[in-house]
Write an enzyme that holds these catalytic residues in place. Structure first.
Site, PDB file in Angstrom:
ATOM      1  N   ALA A   1      -8.206   1.555  -2.084  1.00 40.70           N
ATOM      2  CA  ALA A   1      -7.563   2.571  -1.248  1.00 40.70           C
ATOM      3  C   ALA A   1      -6.132   2.164  -0.921  1.00 40.70           C
ATOM      4  CB  ALA A   1      -8.368   2.780   0.027  1.00 40.70           C
ATOM      5  N   TYR A   2      -5.931   0.889  -0.648  1.00 37.49           N
ATOM      6  CA  TYR A   2      -4.601   0.395  -0.290  1.00 37.49           C
ATOM      7  C   TYR A   2      -3.615   0.594  -1.438  1.00 37.49           C
ATOM      8  CZ  TYR A   2      -0.895  -2.759   1.256  1.00 37.49           C
ATOM      9  OH  TYR A   2       0.326  -3.281   1.625  1.00 37.49           O
ATOM     10  N   GLU A   3      -4.081   0.380  -2.661  1.00 37.80           N
ATOM     11  CA  GLU A   3      -3.194   0.469  -3.818  1.00 37.80           C
ATOM     12  C   GLU A   3      -3.058   1.885  -4.358  1.00 37.80           C
ATOM     13  OE1 GLU A   3      -4.845  -2.467  -6.431  1.00 37.80           O
ATOM     14  OE2 GLU A   3      -3.688  -4.098  -5.502  1.00 37.80           O
TER      15      GLU A   3
ATOM     16  N   ARG B   1       2.132  -1.700   3.453  1.00 36.28           N
ATOM     17  CA  ARG B   1       1.864  -0.283   3.731  1.00 36.28           C
ATOM     18  C   ARG B   1       1.350  -0.055   5.150  1.00 36.28           C
ATOM     19  NH1 ARG B   1      -1.745   3.165   0.052  1.00 36.28           N
ATOM     20  NH2 ARG B   1      -0.673   4.770   1.301  1.00 36.28           N
TER      21      ARG B   1
END
Length: 410
Positions: free
Chosen positions: A316-318, A349
């Site tokens: 999800a972060y990437e 982020r």
């Protein structure tokens, strides 16, 4: 003073039978961070009676002793008073406590709110009768100095009171704070034979603590604190069973002795360094968060950065299309003084960096600096009262943090 002076200082005051060290991390109640009327580092009366035996009496009301105290790390000198308020024993009141006074207010490094969380070493010098006649103090000014101290005496955690006697070593915490023995102290038949052959990992020790202290009826904050105490007692039991026979067998050389001592210190540092995040990971799972779906432990993200926890996942972060408002990160650091800056660049982020800590308070100045840098402290509720009153409303409990994670997963 230069950094090397701390190593020289420890060598100077490491005199067998001539000194006794008392070590702790300064809490907000020790310094003036809480604006306490009677500020000063807490030293239990059992220890003060040991170095000032004349205080242990009911024949004199509020007996005291004056001694020279040098804060060598900050080139400061005070004529300090140790007093035992013995009204309860004297038959005139209810007080039964000891205190050190005459530090000089905020000008003293021991009372400076910015010293909250710092590791402080008190080296009491003893005369031939075993009584203290002066004390030399070092208040660590940055993490490197703390590391130097802990390399010699082992980890010192918030709320822990350590007595260290040169030539003998570290004493059990029970000698400082009388408390009933908990069932987490393992008997010889409770220790796995495999652990006597190979020292168990931090994960194995924590699994044993979880077994002894289940999740039943406790919120995440209380569970975390209770298990940390249990884990330490489990560790002490195994440490004694594993290392004591090896020590008793003797050493063929000085190098062998040094190697064994180094192994003991390393096992303590390893446990202390990883304990908090491993406990947090276990509680996340118990609270229904799924590993790799709802949270990820130690993922490697941009530029090789490895945050302790990422929510909900590295994937999800990437994903550039995944909203940044639904991302969270959590760092776990037992103490946060100075070390909080290490989390600032751990996840680009995520603008707000959550930091789980067990440190007993920070100064208002420290907290303001953290807040301006985007750091949100996550502190178990049982420690909130150790923070300045106007800081407490800004703290997030561990349970509240987990609730926030549930919301971003909806």
């Amino acid at each position: 003073m230069a950094l090397v002076d701390l190593a020289d200082w420890m060598d100077e005051f490491e005199r067998p039978e001539k000194s006794l060290w008392y070590i702790k991390r300064l809490s907000a109640n020790d310094t003036l961070a809480n604006n306490a009327h009677q500020a000063g580092p807490y030293i239990p009366k059992s220890f003060l009676f040991r170095v000032f035996p004349q205080l242990d009496t009911s024949e004199v009301k509020n007996p005291d002793a004056h001694f020279d105290l040098y804060i060598d790390s900050h080139v400061d000198y005070r004529r300090v008073r140790a007093v035992y308020y013995n009204g309860k024993r004297y038959g005139d009141g209810t007080r039964d406590e000891s205190r050190l006074t005459n530090f000089g207010g905020r000008t003293s490094a021991l009372l400076d709110p910015e010293s909250t969380g710092a590791l402080a070493v008190f080296a009491f010098l003893l005369d031939d009768a075993g009584q203290a006649n002066e004390c030399h103090v070092w208040v660590s000014r940055h993490p490197t100095e703390e590391d130097l101290v802990e390399e010699r005496i082992g980890p010192v955690e918030p709320g822990q009171l350590v007595v260290w006697e040169p030539g003998i070593g570290r004493e059990m915490p029970s000698l400082l704070v009388p408390a009933p023995r908990t069932s987490c102290r393992l008997s010889s038949d409770e220790i796995s034979p495999a652990w006597l052959e190979k020292f168990p990992s931090g994960e194995e020790i924590i699994r044993k603590a979880v077994e002894l202290r289940s999740a039943t009826g406790l919120n995440p904050d209380a569970r975390l604190m209770r298990r940390r105490v249990c884990e330490f007692e489990v560790f002490q039991s195994i440490e004694e069973a594993y290392f004591l026979p090896r020590i008793s067998a003797g050493f063929p050389s000085i190098e062998a002795f040094i190697s064994q001592a180094h192994a003991i210190l390393q096992s303590r540092k390893s446990r202390s360094g990883n304990s908090l995040e491993l406990h947090a990971r276990q509680i996340f799972i118990e609270e229904g968060l799924r590993s790799l779906q709802d949270f990820q432990h130690r993922p490697r993200i941009e530029n090789g950065k490895i945050p302790d926890f990422l929510f909900p996942s590295k994937t999800a972060y990437e994903d550039a299309d995944f909203p940044a408002t639904r991302l969270r990160m959590l760092a776990a650091k037992t103490t946060c003084k100075d070390r909080w800056r290490q989390v600032l660049n751990e996840a680009d982020r995520i603008p707000v960096k959550h930091l789980l800590t067990l440190q007993e308070g920070v100064s208002e100045g420290q907290f303001r600096e953290m807040k301006e840098a985007g750091v949100q402290l996550v502190v178990p509720t049982g420690l909130h009262d150790s923070f300045p009153e106007n800081v407490r409303p800004n703290l997030v409990s561990f349970e509240e943090f987990i609730g926030d994670i549930r919301l971003i997963l909806l």
